[in-house]
Structures are given as C-alpha cells and as structure tokens.
Design an enzyme around this catalytic site. Structure first.
Site, mmCIF file in Angstrom:
data_model
loop_
_atom_site.group_PDB
_atom_site.id
_atom_site.type_symbol
_atom_site.label_atom_id
_atom_site.label_comp_id
_atom_site.label_asym_id
_atom_site.label_seq_id
_atom_site.Cartn_x
_atom_site.Cartn_y
_atom_site.Cartn_z
ATOM 1 C CG ASP A 165 -11.746 -1.778 -7.140
ATOM 2 O OD1 ASP A 165 -10.912 -1.904 -6.218
ATOM 3 O OD2 ASP A 165 -12.952 -2.030 -7.013
ATOM 4 C CB THR B 56 -8.459 -9.066 -6.839
ATOM 5 O OG1 THR B 56 -9.320 -9.404 -5.730
ATOM 6 C CG2 THR B 56 -9.349 -8.706 -8.011
ATOM 7 N NE ARG C 144 -3.982 -2.033 0.643
ATOM 8 C CZ ARG C 144 -4.429 -2.974 1.480
ATOM 9 N NH1 ARG C 144 -4.249 -2.853 2.770
ATOM 10 N NH2 ARG C 144 -5.070 -4.024 1.013
ATOM 11 C CG ASP D 201 -13.712 -7.141 -6.157
ATOM 12 O OD1 ASP D 201 -12.771 -7.390 -6.932
ATOM 13 O OD2 ASP D 201 -13.572 -6.517 -5.097
ATOM 14 N NE ARG E 29 -12.160 -5.752 -2.311
ATOM 15 C CZ ARG E 29 -11.771 -4.689 -2.995
ATOM 16 N NH1 ARG E 29 -10.970 -3.816 -2.435
ATOM 17 N NH2 ARG E 29 -12.142 -4.500 -4.234
ATOM 18 C CG ASP F 18 -11.689 -10.143 -3.131
ATOM 19 O OD1 ASP F 18 -11.608 -11.175 -2.448
ATOM 20 O OD2 ASP F 18 -11.133 -9.081 -2.822
#
Lengths: 328, 328, 328, 328
Positions: free
Chosen positions: A107, A130, A76, A134, A176, A132
């Site tokens: 994203d 990822t 991060r 998503d 998530r 996820d």
C-alpha cells in the site's frame, strides 16, 4: 482522451515477496503479446528518479518464474515523496517514452503511485505484492501462499525437536499489524495457540489454554505469535512471563524473520502472478488507470487504488473458530 | 425425524491425497469438541465390511497434520458394490453404535456412499479428497494444491537439465480425464506448451508451436501433458512423432507418476482440510445428510452429493488464455 | 618447461550435475584470487570448436552457487573426436590466449581432454561432475549427494501412497552401469529390496524376499532398481513378472528420470565443488597437467586422469550388508 | 568373561538430531537380525531411572527412517548424576533382563554412560548424535549433514530478500563452541564472511572485509556467525557495531535457532545412522564395551569412549582457506 499506450514500465517497490519475478515476467510477456514495448525500472521509485531503466524482451525473463526476490530490486525512496523527486521521475519517463507504469508492491507503493498519477495524470496500475496479505481488494497478495508454506515447513522442523523434549515454543511470524500469516500458518502447523493483533486473548487466558493443553496430555506445544500482536511487549517478554508462571515448561523462542520473504514461489503464487500481470497490462491498454488488480472469489478483478490503500482486510472468523476447535 | 448423532465414523476411500490426514484429524477433533465419539474405519469400504474399527481420541491424531497418505489406509472394494456387502457394513455400523459417516474421497467413493444411504437411510457427508480437482461443487479438492506444488518443483529440476542441454521434455502429469493439474502446474512451471483433454491442440499445431518457440530463441522446452490428453496415443508416441518431425530436438519423456499423490500437504491443503472436517461433522450434527463439503469463492459450502457426482468441473478459460500469452 | 599460466578456460561437458555451477564459481574466483584471467567456454567441446568464449569475472558468478544445471551449458560433440575438430579447438584457445583448461564432467569428457592434451601438450585438469558416482579416484563425484537426496525425497512421497494402498512399487533410479545411487538412496529410503548391477539377486530370490517381507507384516514395499540392473530386461517387465507370480500384490512402476540430474545442490556438493575448483586452478598454476581432482578420505587429492578413466569404482560391501540387515 | 548378550536397550539423550530415528531403527533391526531382543528406553537417562521401557520389534520401527526428532524422546536428567539415580537405573535394567545399552547422543550422554559402566560394569556403546559435529572420533556426527542443508536452504531464502534490498544480514547458526556448521554452511551458502570461535577475525578486520566486498560491487552480503563466536558479545551487538561504523548498510539479524535440529534427515544421515546402528549392536555382541561408533575416512570405526569425550575436533584449515578464496 487517453493517449495510446506503446511502452509500459514495470517496477517493484517496498518489501520483496515471492512471485514478484513471476509477475514481472507476465507483464513483459503480455507486452510482447500485444506488440508493445516493456521497460524494467530498477530499484523502485529510486530508479524512476535516477532513470535506471532497461528494455525487457520476452526472452529476458526466461527462467525467472521460479525465483524468489525481485530481479528489478526494490528500495525505499525519500526523494519520491517530494515534488522535485516526482518531477524528475516524470521527466525520465517522458524522455524514455514510457506511457504507463505497473507498480508491484504494497500500500505504501500504491500511495506513491496515486500521488504521482494526480500530479502528472500518468497511467498506473498496481499489483499487490507482499507476504502479509494485508491489502484490501484482493483475497490473496503475491507471496502470501509461499510465506505460509515456508512457515509451516519451519514449524514442522521445530515440532520435531519440541516433541522430543517436551518444550513450549513461541514462534514469531511476520505480518506487520495483521494476523493472516499467523492464523493460516498456525492452523496449518497445528499450533496449540495462535496470537494475532485482531484478537486480544490476554495473558491470563493464554496460561489457561497452555495448562489445559498440558493436562490433556500434550507434552509439547507450539504457540504462533504474529509480529503485530500486543499480548506481551514482545515475544521474549512473553517467554519470561510464561516461564515465571509455568515453571514446568522449558520455553524457547524462535523469530522466523526474513526467510519468510524469500524462496521459490509456490505454484499458486506463480499462477496468480501470471494472471495478474496479464490483467495489469490489458487494463492499461484499455485506457484505464488507478486500479489495483486483485483476485476475489477466484476471479481476477479490479479495485480502485484509492479503495485498496484505504480499506482494511479482515480476519477470517470461521478460520478463527476452526483454530479453536482444532486445539480441543 | 433424524436420530441424535452420538458417534461418527470416518473413512478414506479411493486414491489417497495429501491433506487426508489433516481432514481425519479435524473430524476427530471436531467430534471431541462437540463431545461425541469418533471411530476410525480402516481401509475404506473394505474395513466397513470387515468391521476394522478403532476409536479415535483427540490425542490419537497428534502429529499427523503434516503427513502425506492416510493413516486410515484406503482400498478398492468390490464387495461393497453388492447388496450383501453393504448389508454387512450396515450391521457392523449398528453393532458399533456408529450413527453417521464422513467419507473422504472422490466421486467413486461418494457414489458408494449414496447407494449406502439409500439402502439404509444412513447419514453420510463427503469431503472431496483427490489431487485431480475433478469434483463438482468445490473450487479445490484436498491434495490438489500440494500436487501442483510437487509438479512445479520437479519440473524446476527437469528444467535445470533441459536448459543445460537444449532438450525438449514431455512431462506427463496426473489428472485422470481432466487437465487441472496440467494447466496450473504448466503455467506455474513456465511450460512452453500444455496439453490437456479439454482442448484438442492437434499434432500439427504442437509442431508449429515448438518451431515458433525454437525460432524465438528458446533453447530448451518443457511440454506438460495431462495423462488424459489424447493428442498422441500416449506420451512416448508423442515423443516419437516429434522426433521424426523435428530431428533438431533431443526429446525426453518424464512420467511423474505416483509421487504426485504423496508428500507433506501444503499449508493451503492443511487449512482447507481443517475447515472441511469441522463443517462435515457439524453438518451431520445438524441432522443433514448426502452433502459434500466444498470451498466455493473462499467460503465453506455444501453441495448435494448427487450433484457433486454428476456435475463436471470446467477448465479455467482465463487461465488457458494466460498460458497462451505467457508462451509468446 | 611449462609456460606460465595467465588465463584459464573452464567448461562443463557430458551430463549435467548439481554442483557444476558451484565448481565454475570456484574456478572463476580462484583465478581472481591469483590474479589471472578466467574464460567460460560454452557448450563443452562444441564451444571450444566454435570459440564460444566469454570472460568471467569474480562478480559474474554471483548467485549461482545454489543453482542446478550448468550456466556454461553442456553438449555432446562428434567433431571433437576428429583431428580436424581438435585442431580448430586448439587454434581458438591460442587465439584467445587461453593457457589451460579445467574440464568439469565425467569419464567421456576426461578422455576427450586426454586426447587433446596428447595432441597439443595443452594443460588440462578434470573435476568429476556426474550424479552417478562412477569415477575412479574420488569417493564422491559432484552431484551424487544431491541426487541421492532427491531420490529419497521422492521415494518418501511414493511411500505415502504405497503404504496407504498396500502396494509394491518398483522405483527405477539413474546410475548408468553402477549401483551407487540405488544402494545409497535405497538404504536411505528404507527400501525393502535394492537391485543393482554389481549383484545378481535373480528373479527367484526377489520373489522370495518379497514373500518374506509380506509375511513379516509389511503391507507395502518399495524396490529400488538401478537403471543398469539386468535382473529383468527392464523395470516394466519386472513388474509383469512379479504380478504374474504374486497376484496378491498391486504393483506399480515409477521411473524417476531426469529430475535426478537437477535441483539446487546440497551443502555437501556446494562445499565439495568449492574445494575442487580451488585445487584444479592451483594444480594448473603449479605446472601440472592430466590430473583429476578428487576427494578421498575427506582430503582433496589428485589422481592421474589416465587412471581415473580406466579405473572402476566398487560398491561398498559393508553398505550392501547393512542393506540386507535393515530389511530383516 | 562377559555375559552373553540377549537383550539390548537403546536410548537417545541430550539434544535431538535428525537421523536419531534412523539409528534407533537400525539398532532394532540389527537385534532382530541377530535374533536378540531390543528394548526402547524412553526419555534418555530419566526413563532408565523410571523404567520407562517398551520392547521394540522390527515392525515397530517401520516408517521412521525419514522422520526428524527421536521417537524415544530425550531429556536432561539430574538424578542420573547421583549414585542413587544410577543404582535405580541399574536395578531397572536387571529387572528387565537388559544386558547392554546403545546410547545415541553427545559427549554429555557418553560421560553419563562411562560413569554408569564403571559403577556396574554394564556394557555400553555410543553413537554420536548431534548436529554440532563436535565429537572426537568421527568425521561426521548424525544430524550434521541435515543441519547444514537446512541452514543453506534458509540462507538461500534470506539471500533472495537481501539481494533485492542491498542489505547486510548476520545469520547466527548453531554449533555450541565449535564452528563446523558455520564454516560448512557458510561456504555452501556463499557467505561473504564466516565468524567462528576457532578464528578470531576481530571487529576491525570484519569491517575491512565488508568494505572490500562492497567496493568490489556486491550489493548485499550474508555473514554467517557461529553461536559460539566471540567477536561481539552477541549477534545483535555485532549489528549495532557495524551499523555505527558502516551507516551505508541496512543491517538485519536472523537467529536460525531450533529449526536446525529438526527436519527429515538427509540421505547421508540416514545411511550413516543405518551403518552406525549395525556396528553398535555387533560390537556389543562381540563382547566389547565403552566404544563410540564413528565414521573416519568413509569407514565405520570404533573409538574408546574416553577418548571421544576428551578429544577435540579441529576445524578444517583447507576449507577455511577455500572460504577466504571464495570471497575474493
């Protein structure tokens, strides 16, 4: 007119996912195929700001296609959210003669890329990595197929002990705020109930369903709970609620956690990563920018990154129905 | 007008594939959901002729979704190719009040089903179950995803020893006369060369490719060979040919064989099987017959069985190109 | 009096085995713990002759404990069998200030080490690394436990398809001229018959056993055959023989091959490798030479290398009897 | 004089463990071999009281050697702790003509068996089945080897993501009040620190160790924590403590939970179960009672059950030291 691209940088950003290394390998080899240079940028946007770069030859990515995690590391980075940080990043790219970026991530990472592109008109392409699943603009993100395989393998093990003891297990899986992992892995694992944020079952109907399942002769049960589901405050409170209301059940909780992010990628994820890496590099070579590579209906496609970060994925209604029928 | 369906028989036929049990479970549970009966027919068409039937309740298929093989067994059956055999089969079905059949298998099995339907106007629906992915009308057959995962896992192991010793391995994989397993697992395993029946590389170009790979600094190589490939008479002669022409290589052969047919199905295959089973039963309940359930562009579809058995699948040209680029 | 040891070289030689990397890591870290230097020698004795050396720090062996193969590579080396070759090797070691060698390999490698020690009085210690478990002086060689797990996992898959089709499978496993892999993996996989070089069952008794198994109601059978077994000329002739004499069986052959040498080591092999690496370095530091580290009755032990290379391992008679009882 | 044994009952009790089914199979087949009857008792002592019995033939245990859990189910049973409960159990056994019991379980189950034997002079033999390896009189309990393999496989996945992100993970593993799983799996997984109840490291020394590891260049760390360890109140408080004191670390927790109890048994556990089952039955046939079958120094042995339940296992000091050296 866009400048001819001679050197491409590649980075991974956000949560890591199986298949990222296969995608890096593909980007590197596609650059080699087109006889342009490729540079690995370590630790995502942080490495961009700190000029943590290393040239990557076709041979330097030998023997990584089957590995989990990301050889380029991820991080991060608050500083990249400031003008100053992005300025540094841009100078580093210029100094290293890097003409374009492939960003492998989710994203959040794509948003960072878009802001960067707007500021400096710097060509970027995204690859959705990822577990996820998503991200709008692709049926599958890198790592999703591996993650659902990991989850069903673990639930297969939990079922061994659940069915030996007549127990009810709540198994919390990642995802998530979406339920793709829970729904697919739940159906794949033969879960008796699947709790996802897209559907509000309600506590009362959960109890009914468990009672029906018990009455039908099932002696043990697995309930898969997406981490984003809001039926209880969390999976442990869910356990307490069910134990209070169904004292006949011995209830256990298993939070699968980060193991879902690791492991050797499935064949599907390795192939998908290979295909996406080729498309990412060749899209940049065609002079395009601000697209995300995706797979839609088995074809490799491009979606404008703006759409990808704004759009929402939807839960497969047909699969929801299949799930209901399977727990008859 | 078609008779109302109250009892459905389900059988598996031809080579077994991972996911067949998940499909049986889905057929059984979907019958239970619609409150009709379901009967398991053992040993494929042989069991049809010998009335080897057993009613299957929703609970009787507990704990099979994750298992390989087929709980209903499979068999080749010459007698079903005769009018007399099919006559017996039909009488058995009538006596057992079975109104329709779900046939899980490959094109040979579907052909048998079509002939049977023509003779007795008996409703049938096919579910494509074979690891080879060689059936027209579906992007994926049941078992294919599991098989390519099995192959890459094995090649990952072989690569450990290949790269410890600077060896060249020819790994023969299944696929009958098509190269889908070889191409996908070859890309997924990072093979240096993939030999499939759809493309005639030629022995000379294979040698060139191996020489190039050696020169580029690779010290070990994996070549994946589809069993249907005709570049050499077989994989052992291929080995001899390469050893004669490239004595610098220590060449080994591994024929993966039947392990590719077994194993716990992947999450993808379990989910696909669950979806296909629902569609198969509900298609029969709508009064339709002679369709194969498939998945095309992520949607569950129906293809006329006649088309399914006559059509040919095609190799993914884009993936072939990706494969070439990856071995730069 | 032996010279004080300040720098140790480590090499892997012969066939690779899972756990070799864990053993290298342990040797390196134990050197770091005792504050002496460690040097990796690449490609076994070949690298000794060619001075293919690289210093290894504690951090350089991060993230290898779980990997198959050997990061130091292995090779056969004719030149090391000559006085001249060994002379070169010795000079290279002197030039690099290497005082002692840890040799990870099988009896061939240990023999090479002994000859080298005699010629130059150079301290050496052996660590038994081979999947075959055929080395005297240790209950378990590195890689054996992983290999038998690999074999049972593969046979579990084969059994899925065997039992779906009523087939008889001959599965050939590695083990050179001993039957340890075959016996252990055969019992673990629930094989109906296990053919090992230590026991001559005879073709006639094999047929009897298969007939008895068939009569008892088993519809499929797995026969595990050690590669060193001499009941038929080879496993394919065995198949032909049984098919001729038992036409009711559909017989298949699967030769597992080199996949048995690869893969991530089991926890047992990783722990064993870690323990052996410590003992190897500390034995050298105590001024000893010409020993092999082993594990006997759960304790890490030393056996004179001469004994290790001359002694024979024995098949576990009790386990043979267990195998017979299990196939009742 | 002890009565001749013609029928043996077998049950599983307490927490289930991989290998229990292989042990049941072995007991059943050994009875068949000696031409005596075998009866399965379902749900442990509960089934004994409720006469939940089923005869088991050699064929009824086909295809279970590779499965996790226990086909006989297990349960906790308060009633068996009362005279009345045991009285019922004894009457059921007499009515069913069962002459002796094989109890597969842990020390709680063995205690129950001893009390039962004292009350009715009923022959019993124990087989140690628990993943915790906490039973005196055997180097290995059934399920331990599988569990440590499960743990290292999961930590391998966690390490992928840990090393991609520079994270510190606390991984809690099972083991009740002993640290065998933690120590073995911790060494096998290359953990930076292993916290077990047998050793009180202390919070301060943990911090020191983590600081040293960080300084030495490690960017990620795995700490394995035995559930019985008391360094913090629990693993989540441990996380909080470290985060407060080492804010440079991004700390995560993973509690592996019940998955450690399930899964297909390793080859070692299958072979061990097969050997123990033979010995259990044959010990009863020799007229002996109140022994536990174990494996000591690779030999199948008998230990008086009283000793087994009172004795304590000890942690392997040499392995503790190896662990320290590996984290240099």
């Amino acid at each position: 007119m866009s400048k001819k691209i001679k050197k491409i940088g590649v980075l991974t950003s956000g949560g890591d996912a199986p298949g990222m290394n296969a995608a890096i390998r593909s980007v590197v080899r596609t650059c080699a195929y087109h006889e342009i240079e490729c540079v690995g940028i370590y630790r995502g946007f942080e490495g961009l700001i700190e000029a943590d770069f290393k040239p990557l030859s076709a041979r330097s990515v030998n023997n990584i296609i089957h590995t989990g995690g990301t050889m380029l590391k991820s991080a991060r980075c608050q500083e990249f959210r400031t003008d100053e940080g992005r300025q540094k990043a841009h100078e580093n790219l210029k100094n290293a003669n890097i003409d374009a970026l492939v960003i492998i991530g989710g994203d959040g990472s794509f948003n960072g890329g878009l802001v960067f592109n707007k500021a400096f008109n710097f060509p970027i392409i995204g690859i959705p990595g990822t577990i996820d699943n998503d991200i709008f603009g692709t049926n599958f993100t890198l790592g999703f197929d591996t993650a659902i395989n990991t989850v069903v393998e673990v639930i297969d093990k939990i079922r061994d002990t659940a069915s030996s003891h007549k127990r009810l297990f709540f198994v919390e899986v990642m995802g998530r705020d979406v339920g793709h992992i829970a729904l697919n892995a739940g159906v794949g694992a033969g879960a008796e109930e699947i709790l996802i944020p897209e559907e509000d079952l309600g506590l009362e109907r959960l109890l009914e369903s468990l009672r029906r399942s018990k009455k039908s002769g099932k002696s043990s049960s697995i309930v898969v709970v997406a981490e984003g589901d809001k039926i209880g405050k969390n999976v442990f409170e869910l356990k307490d609620y069910v134990e209070e209301n169904m004292p006949e059940y011995d209830v256990r909780v298993s939070v699968l956690g980060h193991m879902q992010r690791g492991g050797s990628p499935s064949c599907f994820d390795r192939v998908l990563a290979s295909r996406m890496g080729v498309k990412a590099v060749e899209t940049l070579l065609e002079g395009k920018t601000n697209f995300m590579v995706g797979i839609i209906d088995n074809k490799i496609t491009l979606t404008p990154l703006e759409k990808a970060v704004k759009g929402k994925t939807e839960i497969n209604k047909e699969l929801l129905r299949v799930s209901d029928i399977m727990t008859t």
